[in-house]
Design a protein around this motif. Structure first.
Motif, PDB file in Angstrom:
ATOM      1  N   LYS A   3       0.473  -1.195  -0.354  1.00 23.38           N
ATOM      2  CA  LYS A   3       0.529  -0.108  -0.005  1.00 23.38           C
ATOM      3  C   LYS A   3       1.020   1.235  -0.006  1.00 23.38           C
ATOM      4  N   MET A   4       2.137   0.960   0.621  1.00 25.02           N
ATOM      5  CA  MET A   4       2.611   2.287   0.793  1.00 25.02           C
ATOM      6  C   MET A   4       3.524   2.253  -0.484  1.00 25.02           C
ATOM      7  N   ALA A   5       4.084   1.646  -0.924  1.00 18.16           N
ATOM      8  CA  ALA A   5       4.475   1.403  -2.442  1.00 18.16           C
ATOM      9  C   ALA A   5       4.685   2.036  -3.554  1.00 18.16           C
ATOM     10  N   ASP A   6       2.745   1.495  -3.235  1.00 15.74           N
ATOM     11  CA  ASP A   6       1.552   2.252  -4.571  1.00 15.74           C
ATOM     12  C   ASP A   6       1.419   3.188  -4.165  1.00 15.74           C
ATOM     13  N   SER A   7       1.336   4.022  -2.995  1.00 16.83           N
ATOM     14  CA  SER A   7       1.015   5.598  -2.579  1.00 16.83           C
ATOM     15  C   SER A   7       1.995   6.031  -3.260  1.00 16.83           C
ATOM     16  N   LEU A   8       3.441   5.520  -2.796  1.00 17.93           N
ATOM     17  CA  LEU A   8       4.540   6.310  -3.864  1.00 17.93           C
ATOM     18  C   LEU A   8       4.828   6.617  -4.955  1.00 17.93           C
ATOM     19  N   ALA A   9       3.848   5.856  -5.730  1.00 15.91           N
ATOM     20  CA  ALA A   9       4.658   5.850  -7.184  1.00 15.91           C
ATOM     21  C   ALA A   9       3.552   6.566  -7.061  1.00 15.91           C
ATOM     22  N   ASN A  10       2.338   6.245  -7.547  1.00 15.79           N
ATOM     23  CA  ASN A  10       1.289   6.726  -7.844  1.00 15.79           C
ATOM     24  C   ASN A  10       1.857   8.593  -7.588  1.00 15.79           C
ATOM     25  N   ALA A  11       2.376   9.812  -6.574  1.00 19.89           N
ATOM     26  CA  ALA A  11       2.523  10.312  -5.879  1.00 19.89           C
ATOM     27  C   ALA A  11       3.331  11.132  -7.498  1.00 19.89           C
ATOM     28  N   ASP A  12       3.927   9.931  -8.497  1.00 20.79           N
ATOM     29  CA  ASP A  12       5.331  10.629  -9.383  1.00 20.79           C
ATOM     30  C   ASP A  12       4.091  11.517 -10.344  1.00 20.79           C
ATOM     31  N   PRO A  13       4.485  12.548 -10.599  1.00 20.58           N
ATOM     32  CA  PRO A  13       3.987  13.790 -11.198  1.00 20.58           C
ATOM     33  C   PRO A  13       3.319  12.834 -13.248  1.00 20.58           C
ATOM     34  N   ARG A  59       0.660   9.864 -18.017  1.00 18.33           N
ATOM     35  CA  ARG A  59       1.629   8.765 -18.846  1.00 18.33           C
ATOM     36  C   ARG A  59       2.190   7.969 -19.159  1.00 18.33           C
ATOM     37  N   LEU A  60       2.087   7.383 -17.591  1.00 18.35           N
ATOM     38  CA  LEU A  60       2.891   6.393 -16.988  1.00 18.35           C
ATOM     39  C   LEU A  60       1.858   5.749 -16.192  1.00 18.35           C
ATOM     40  N   GLU A  61       2.323   4.529 -15.777  1.00 11.37           N
ATOM     41  CA  GLU A  61       0.771   4.060 -15.005  1.00 11.37           C
ATOM     42  C   GLU A  61       1.137   2.792 -13.888  1.00 11.37           C
ATOM     43  N   ILE A  62       1.293   2.180 -13.397  1.00  8.71           N
ATOM     44  CA  ILE A  62       1.948   1.865 -12.411  1.00  8.71           C
ATOM     45  C   ILE A  62       1.723   0.338 -12.025  1.00  8.71           C
ATOM     46  N   GLU A  63       2.305  -1.356 -12.098  1.00  5.39           N
ATOM     47  CA  GLU A  63       1.961  -1.661 -11.516  1.00  5.39           C
ATOM     48  C   GLU A  63       2.835  -2.790 -10.682  1.00  5.39           C
ATOM     49  N   ILE A  64       2.655  -3.291  -9.723  1.00  7.17           N
ATOM     50  CA  ILE A  64       3.334  -3.299  -8.322  1.00  7.17           C
ATOM     51  C   ILE A  64       3.948  -4.900  -8.098  1.00  7.17           C
ATOM     52  N   HIS A  65       4.182  -5.841  -7.906  1.00  6.47           N
ATOM     53  CA  HIS A  65       4.622  -7.347  -7.644  1.00  6.47           C
ATOM     54  C   HIS A  65       5.197  -6.317  -5.813  1.00  6.47           C
ATOM     55  N   PRO A  66       5.391  -7.355  -5.094  1.00  3.88           N
ATOM     56  CA  PRO A  66       6.027  -7.675  -3.823  1.00  3.88           C
ATOM     57  C   PRO A  66       7.054  -8.925  -4.803  1.00  3.88           C
ATOM     58  N   TRP A  67       8.909  -8.354  -3.985  1.00  2.16           N
ATOM     59  CA  TRP A  67       9.653  -9.360  -4.538  1.00  2.16           C
ATOM     60  C   TRP A  67      10.890  -9.401  -3.593  1.00  2.16           C
ATOM     61  N   TRP A  68      11.184 -10.171  -3.426  1.00  2.00           N
ATOM     62  CA  TRP A  68      11.942 -10.764  -2.230  1.00  2.00           C
ATOM     63  C   TRP A  68      13.610 -10.664  -2.952  1.00  2.00           C
ATOM     64  N   ALA A  69      14.483 -10.144  -1.641  1.00  2.00           N
ATOM     65  CA  ALA A  69      16.130  -9.825  -2.089  1.00  2.00           C
ATOM     66  C   ALA A  69      16.550 -10.485  -1.145  1.00  2.00           C
ATOM     67  N   ALA A  70      18.128 -10.629  -1.075  1.00  2.00           N
ATOM     68  CA  ALA A  70      18.359 -10.874   0.350  1.00  2.00           C
ATOM     69  C   ALA A  70      19.455  -9.912   0.667  1.00  2.00           C
ATOM     70  N   LYS A  71      19.336  -9.201   1.869  1.00  2.00           N
ATOM     71  CA  LYS A  71      19.285  -8.217   2.598  1.00  2.00           C
ATOM     72  C   LYS A  71      21.053  -7.167   2.572  1.00  2.00           C
ATOM     73  N   GLY A  72      21.041  -5.753   1.610  1.00  2.00           N
ATOM     74  CA  GLY A  72      22.255  -5.952   1.461  1.00  2.00           C
ATOM     75  C   GLY A  72      23.316  -6.115   0.890  1.00  2.00           C
ATOM     76  N   PHE A  73      22.604  -6.885   0.024  1.00  2.00           N
ATOM     77  CA  PHE A  73      23.325  -7.578  -1.205  1.00  2.00           C
ATOM     78  C   PHE A  73      23.749  -6.423  -2.115  1.00  2.00           C
ATOM     79  N   PRO A  74      25.255  -6.827  -2.780  1.00  2.00           N
ATOM     80  CA  PRO A  74      25.028  -5.135  -4.005  1.00  2.00           C
ATOM     81  C   PRO A  74      24.672  -5.775  -4.637  1.00  2.00           C
ATOM     82  N   LEU A  75      24.581  -4.580  -6.065  1.00  2.00           N
ATOM     83  CA  LEU A  75      24.519  -5.395  -7.516  1.00  2.00           C
ATOM     84  C   LEU A  75      25.593  -5.786  -8.152  1.00  2.00           C
TER      85      LEU A  75
END
Length: 182
Positions: A149-159, A165-181
């Protein structure tokens, strides 16, 4: 610095004791004493702060207290406990309203980039970027927030999203905490 002055003073005293005693002018002696005191008075002690190293369990407890979903596993190679955190990946898709003129598009793009920069600065987004093709999905943002809900709210605040001009589709995503790209 204090130690250096003290060691120098002791060495000078030691050497002076070994040499023939010569009378020392009282003014010179007073000047030496004043100089040493002045140097000692001007020494500034700097305490170097060591980074606080938290255990995996402390990090896990802090994240859970903030409302994040967390799991963990033991890495078989290193035998370290690895924390997995739920993030939210927002796909920024081509929106239904793309009739803006060039000037309006440029202003929306500027607002879009400022919004993403603000999300990063505030710690809500960890990474954002456009795709390199001209497909329907224009880019992604990975939100580091506890709820969809928070991610959706922040993403939809984009001008650009507000303008359609853009629309949002959000999905939960798991990743190892602190691992770099890489």
């Amino acid at each position: 610095m204090k130690k250096n002055i003290l060691i120098t003073a002791i060495l000078m005293l030691f050497i002076a004791c070994k040499q023939e005693q010569k009378p020392i002018d009282l003014d010179v002696k007073k000047e030496m004493s004043t100089t040493i005191e002045a140097e000692i008075d001007t020494i500034i002690e700097v305490e170097i702060e060591k980074p606080i190293v938290k255990s995996t369990m402390q990090i896990k407890e802090e994240l859970i207290a903030k409302g994040f979903k967390i799991s963990n596993y033991v890495d078989e190679k290193t035998k370290d406990t690895v924390l997995m955190q739920q993030y939210f990946i927002a796909f920024l898709k081509r929106g239904p309203i793309r009739t803006q003129n060039e000037e309006e598009s440029a202003l929306l793009q500027q607002g879009h980039l400022e919004h993403l920069g603000k999300m990063y600065d505030l710690g809500y987004a960890d990474i954002s970027g456009p795709f390199g093709d001209d497909g329907t999905i224009r880019g992604i943002t990975i939100y580091n927030v506890p709820t969809q809900k928070m991610a959706d709210s922040l993403a939809n605040a984009d001008p650009a999203v507000k303008a359609g001009r853009l629309e949002i589709e959000i999905h939960p995503w798991w990743a190892a905490k602190g691992f770099p790209l890489r």
